[in-house]
Design an enzyme around this catalytic site. Sequence first.
Site, mmCIF file in Angstrom:
data_model
loop_
_atom_site.group_PDB
_atom_site.id
_atom_site.type_symbol
_atom_site.label_atom_id
_atom_site.label_comp_id
_atom_site.label_asym_id
_atom_site.label_seq_id
_atom_site.Cartn_x
_atom_site.Cartn_y
_atom_site.Cartn_z
ATOM 1 N N CYS A 129 0.756 -1.025 0.184
ATOM 2 C CA CYS A 129 -0.064 -0.243 -0.087
ATOM 3 C C CYS A 129 0.757 1.229 -0.017
ATOM 4 C CB CYS A 129 -1.035 -0.110 1.325
ATOM 5 S SG CYS A 129 -2.086 1.296 1.085
ATOM 6 N N CYS A 130 1.952 1.325 0.783
ATOM 7 C CA CYS A 130 2.862 2.521 0.689
ATOM 8 C C CYS A 130 3.636 2.495 -0.428
ATOM 9 C CB CYS A 130 3.786 2.224 1.985
ATOM 10 S SG CYS A 130 2.975 2.660 3.772
ATOM 11 N N CYS A 213 -3.716 3.599 9.547
ATOM 12 C CA CYS A 213 -2.390 3.144 9.894
ATOM 13 C C CYS A 213 -1.653 4.241 10.908
ATOM 14 C CB CYS A 213 -1.365 2.956 8.995
ATOM 15 S SG CYS A 213 -1.995 1.577 7.606
ATOM 16 N N CYS A 236 7.746 4.257 5.905
ATOM 17 C CA CYS A 236 6.859 3.842 4.715
ATOM 18 C C CYS A 236 7.390 3.290 3.528
ATOM 19 C CB CYS A 236 6.116 5.076 4.396
ATOM 20 S SG CYS A 236 7.012 6.572 3.807
#
Length: 244
Positions: A129-130, A213, A236
């Site tokens: 996702c990051c 998050c 991240c």
Amino acid sequence: MDHAPVETEASAAPADVSRQVARLAQQLTDAAPLEILSHALAAHPGRIAAVSSFGTESAVLLHMLAQVDRTVPVLFLDTGHLFEETLAYRDALVSHLGLTDVRTYRPDAALRQARDADNDLWASDTDACCDLRKVEPLSRALAPFEAWINGRKRYQAATRTQIPFVEQDGARVKFNPLAALGPAEIEAWMTTHSLPRHPMQRFGFSSIGCMPCTSRALPGEDARAGRWRGQSKVECGIHVKKTA
């Protein structure tokens, strides 16, 4: 302002960057943040940008940058999962400081559709996702630049205790002018210059990223302990060292 992808890439050879970093590191050994910023802008005129999350401490770096040159591009990553308070704070801080070139980058639409069509990738794979929502957009954002500035500090987490003032980031030079500042110095700068606060700070959020998050850091924890709580993940990915 939203920016489309650009094709230009930083062209310096890694060996040239390494030599430049070594020279700058020697020059800036005991330099203050404003001096580091001035050196950074002078060394890379028109080819340097700052990257900001517009988080709880972002006002300090941006205020310093505005004192040196408020026209320097500031790159902001809108992941699509940010708190509305962060987006509002960005707009308020830009207006307050008079920054003239803040550029907003979002995840690539085609990649997002292919990898995270339901917007829930964060629940199963935070690294992926990051990468989709931060690493790839920042790579596009930095394409025209040969150097960049960020606001990391050594006290923020165990992974950041050795941050230098200047380092090599692949084919780019990365400046960390606030690296040596502690919490008291950050707070003093905010107070002395009456800088606007992130609206979530008063609720105990010491570091603010994406909504799914981010949680509050507890007393005695690292400032970034509320990020990706319960996971081994602490960064991240945009500050993971690159070799080329």
